[in-house]
Enzyme design. Sequence first.
Site, PDB file in Angstrom:
ATOM      1  CE1 TYR A 229     -22.866 -18.172 -12.602  1.00  0.00           C
ATOM      2  CE2 TYR A 229     -22.075 -17.555 -14.942  1.00  0.00           C
ATOM      3  CZ  TYR A 229     -23.184 -17.719 -13.914  1.00  0.00           C
ATOM      4  OH  TYR A 229     -24.452 -17.435 -14.161  1.00  0.00           O
TER       5      TYR A 229
ATOM      6  CG  ASP B 290     -34.436 -17.397  -2.967  1.00  0.00           C
ATOM      7  OD1 ASP B 290     -33.406 -17.714  -2.224  1.00  0.00           O
ATOM      8  OD2 ASP B 290     -34.484 -16.565  -3.724  1.00  0.00           O
TER       9      ASP B 290
ATOM     10  CB  THR C 133     -30.229  -9.632 -11.669  1.00  0.00           C
ATOM     11  OG1 THR C 133     -29.006 -10.426 -11.921  1.00  0.00           O
ATOM     12  CG2 THR C 133     -31.604 -10.067 -12.896  1.00  0.00           C
TER      13      THR C 133
ATOM     14  CG  ASN D  12     -33.839 -18.470 -11.141  1.00  0.00           C
ATOM     15  OD1 ASN D  12     -33.422 -18.091 -12.217  1.00  0.00           O
ATOM     16  ND2 ASN D  12     -33.925 -18.060 -10.179  1.00  0.00           N
TER      17      ASN D  12
ATOM     18  CE  LYS E 251     -25.281 -20.765 -14.095  1.00  0.00           C
ATOM     19  NZ  LYS E 251     -26.660 -21.026 -13.463  1.00  0.00           N
TER      20      LYS E 251
ATOM     21  CG  ASP F  81     -30.205 -24.945   0.788  1.00  0.00           C
ATOM     22  OD1 ASP F  81     -29.517 -25.088  -0.485  1.00  0.00           O
ATOM     23  OD2 ASP F  81     -28.976 -24.793   1.701  1.00  0.00           O
TER      24      ASP F  81
ATOM     25  CB  ILE G  30     -29.990 -10.288 -16.942  1.00  0.00           C
ATOM     26  CG1 ILE G  30     -29.943 -11.514 -18.194  1.00  0.00           C
ATOM     27  CG2 ILE G  30     -31.548  -9.875 -16.840  1.00  0.00           C
ATOM     28  CD1 ILE G  30     -30.139 -11.143 -19.496  1.00  0.00           C
TER      29      ILE G  30
HETATM   30  N1  LIG Z   1     -28.128 -12.161 -14.152  1.00  0.00           N
HETATM   31  C1  LIG Z   1     -27.363 -12.345 -15.159  1.00  0.00           C
HETATM   32  O1  LIG Z   1     -26.401 -11.630 -15.748  1.00  0.00           O
HETATM   33  C2  LIG Z   1     -27.466 -13.920 -15.484  1.00  0.00           C
HETATM   34  C3  LIG Z   1     -26.916 -14.467 -16.859  1.00  0.00           C
HETATM   35  C4  LIG Z   1     -26.651 -15.599 -16.883  1.00  0.00           C
HETATM   36  C5  LIG Z   1     -27.350 -16.553 -16.296  1.00  0.00           C
HETATM   37  N2  LIG Z   1     -27.572 -16.406 -14.823  1.00  0.00           N
HETATM   38  C6  LIG Z   1     -28.513 -17.238 -14.113  1.00  0.00           C
HETATM   39  O2  LIG Z   1     -29.612 -17.005 -13.785  1.00  0.00           O
HETATM   40  C7  LIG Z   1     -30.289 -17.337 -12.472  1.00  0.00           C
HETATM   41  C8  LIG Z   1     -30.812 -16.175 -11.624  1.00  0.00           C
HETATM   42  O3  LIG Z   1     -29.652 -15.165 -11.775  1.00  0.00           O
HETATM   43  P1  LIG Z   1     -30.211 -13.782 -11.025  1.00  0.00           P
HETATM   44  O4  LIG Z   1     -29.235 -12.637 -11.721  1.00  0.00           O
HETATM   45  O5  LIG Z   1     -31.538 -13.612 -10.824  1.00  0.00           O
HETATM   46  O6  LIG Z   1     -29.077 -14.012  -9.623  1.00  0.00           O
HETATM   47  P2  LIG Z   1     -29.437 -13.349  -8.262  1.00  0.00           P
HETATM   48  O7  LIG Z   1     -28.173 -13.364  -7.755  1.00  0.00           O
HETATM   49  O8  LIG Z   1     -30.096 -11.807  -8.383  1.00  0.00           O
HETATM   50  O9  LIG Z   1     -30.636 -14.161  -7.471  1.00  0.00           O
HETATM   51  C9  LIG Z   1     -30.304 -15.564  -7.348  1.00  0.00           C
HETATM   52  C10 LIG Z   1     -31.443 -16.136  -6.362  1.00  0.00           C
HETATM   53  O10 LIG Z   1     -30.903 -17.543  -6.060  1.00  0.00           O
HETATM   54  C11 LIG Z   1     -31.114 -17.614  -4.618  1.00  0.00           C
HETATM   55  N3  LIG Z   1     -30.076 -18.701  -4.030  1.00  0.00           N
HETATM   56  C12 LIG Z   1     -28.768 -18.763  -3.969  1.00  0.00           C
HETATM   57  N4  LIG Z   1     -28.506 -19.797  -3.521  1.00  0.00           N
HETATM   58  C13 LIG Z   1     -29.504 -20.729  -3.189  1.00  0.00           C
HETATM   59  C14 LIG Z   1     -29.743 -22.055  -2.664  1.00  0.00           C
HETATM   60  N5  LIG Z   1     -28.799 -22.958  -2.119  1.00  0.00           N
HETATM   61  N6  LIG Z   1     -31.118 -22.379  -2.470  1.00  0.00           N
HETATM   62  C15 LIG Z   1     -32.189 -21.664  -2.994  1.00  0.00           C
HETATM   63  N7  LIG Z   1     -31.916 -20.263  -3.417  1.00  0.00           N
HETATM   64  C16 LIG Z   1     -30.774 -19.768  -3.721  1.00  0.00           C
HETATM   65  C17 LIG Z   1     -30.808 -16.469  -3.847  1.00  0.00           C
HETATM   66  O11 LIG Z   1     -31.129 -16.246  -2.836  1.00  0.00           O
HETATM   67  C18 LIG Z   1     -31.442 -15.273  -4.912  1.00  0.00           C
HETATM   68  O12 LIG Z   1     -32.806 -14.990  -4.588  1.00  0.00           O
HETATM   69  C19 LIG Z   1     -28.857 -17.949 -11.829  1.00  0.00           C
HETATM   70  O13 LIG Z   1     -28.662 -19.474 -12.129  1.00  0.00           O
HETATM   71  C20 LIG Z   1     -27.773 -17.460 -12.757  1.00  0.00           C
HETATM   72  O14 LIG Z   1     -26.490 -18.130 -12.802  1.00  0.00           O
HETATM   73  C21 LIG Z   1     -27.884 -14.880 -14.597  1.00  0.00           C
END
Ligand SMILES: NC(=O)c1ccc[n+]([C@@H]2O[C@H](COP(=O)([O-])OP(=O)(O)OC[C@H]3O[C@@H](n4cnc5c(N)ncnc54)[C@H](O)[C@@H]3O)[C@@H](O)[C@H]2O)c1
Length: 257
Positions: free
Chosen positions: A153, A37, A188, A83, A157, A56, A186
Site C-alpha cells: 500500500y 464506482d 470509513t 479516489n 500511495k 472500473d 479516516i
Molecule cells: N479511509 C482511510 O483511512 C484512508 C486514508 C488514506 C487514504 N485513503 C484513500 O482514500 C480513498 C478512498 O478511501 P475510502 O476509505 O473511502 O475506501 P473505501 O474502501 O471505503 O471505498 C473505496 C471505494 O473504491 C471503490 N473501488 C475499488 N476498486 C475499484 C475499481 N477498480 N474501480 C472503481 N471503483 C473501485 C470501492 O467499490 C469503494 O466504493 C482510497 O484511495 C484510499 O486509499 C483512505
Amino acid sequence: MSDLAGRVALVTGASRGLGLATARALAAAGAKVAVTDLTAPEDLAHEIGGIARAQDVTSEADWAATMDWVKAAAGGLDILVNNAGLWLFKPITETTLDDWRRLHSVNVEGVFLGTRAAIPLLAERAHLWRGGTAIVNLSSVAGLQGAAGASCYNSTKGAVRLFTKGCAVELAGARIRVNSVHPGVIDTDMGRKLVDDFAAAQGAGNNEMLAQVSAMHPLGHLGEPRNVADAVVFLASDRAAFTTGSELVVDGGLHAG
Ligand SMILES: NC(=O)c1ccc[n+]([C@@H]2O[C@H](COP(=O)([O-])OP(=O)(O)OC[C@H]3O[C@@H](n4cnc5c(N)ncnc54)[C@H](O)[C@@H]3O)[C@@H](O)[C@H]2O)c1
C-alpha cells in the site's frame, strides 16, 4: 458556498467513504457531480442532482467511455477526483505478486489512466476559471511514511504522490492543476478495516485498537470523511488557484510528530 458553480466534477469510487463524502461536498459547493464506482452509485446521484455510471478504474476502455459519457451528459469536465482505492495489510513475505499487481492496478494505474483520459476535457475548459481546471488524487499518510505490513500500500500511495508532482509540472502550461491529498486514518469502511487488521496482527481487541489508532493522531480521534472532502473542494476551487503539485495532509497531526 458556491465556489464551484458551473463546474462539472467526476469522482471515482464514490459509492461510500471518502468518495461519497467528496461527491456530496462538491455538489454542496455548486458543482454538477458525476459519480462512478464498480456499481453505478444511482442513489447518490439522485440525492445530489448528479449523474452516475458503473466504471472500473483499471480499464482503459472504461475510462474512454466515461469521458465520452461525461462530455455528452454534462458538457465537459472541470474537476477529476481520482479516489477509488484498495487497502492491503500483509507482511511483505506473504504478499503475492497477484496482491501487488491488484493493488497497483487500482491505486496507481487507475490514477494514471484517469489522468491521461481526462486531460483533453480538462484542457478544453481551463480558460473558463481563474484557477484553471483541477485533478485531485487520493494518496495517504502512507504515501509519506512507511508502516509494517503496509509496504505494498505504501508503494502505491508513494507512487501517487510523485505522479501527481510530475503531472503538475507537465500540465501547468495547460492550466490544469494537480494536487494530492494525504489523509490519516479516516472513519470509513477502509479505515475500520485497517483498525481490525492492526488488532488481528497484535492480538488486541478491536475497541482497544480503535483507541490506540485514534491516539496516534495528535487531535485524538479518527478523521471524518468530510474533513477530507473539504480539502478536496478547496484544491478543486479557485481558492487554490496558485496551488499545484502540493501534498495536502489531512491527518490530525499524525505525520507531524
Ligand atoms: N479511509 C482511510 O483511512 C484512508 C486514508 C488514506 C487514504 N485513503 C484513500 O482514500 C480513498 C478512498 O478511501 P475510502 O476509505 O473511502 O475506501 P473505501 O474502501 O471505503 O471505498 C473505496 C471505494 O473504491 C471503490 N473501488 C475499488 N476498486 C475499484 C475499481 N477498480 N474501480 C472503481 N471503483 C473501485 C470501492 O467499490 C469503494 O466504493 C482510497 O484511495 C484510499 O486509499 C483512505
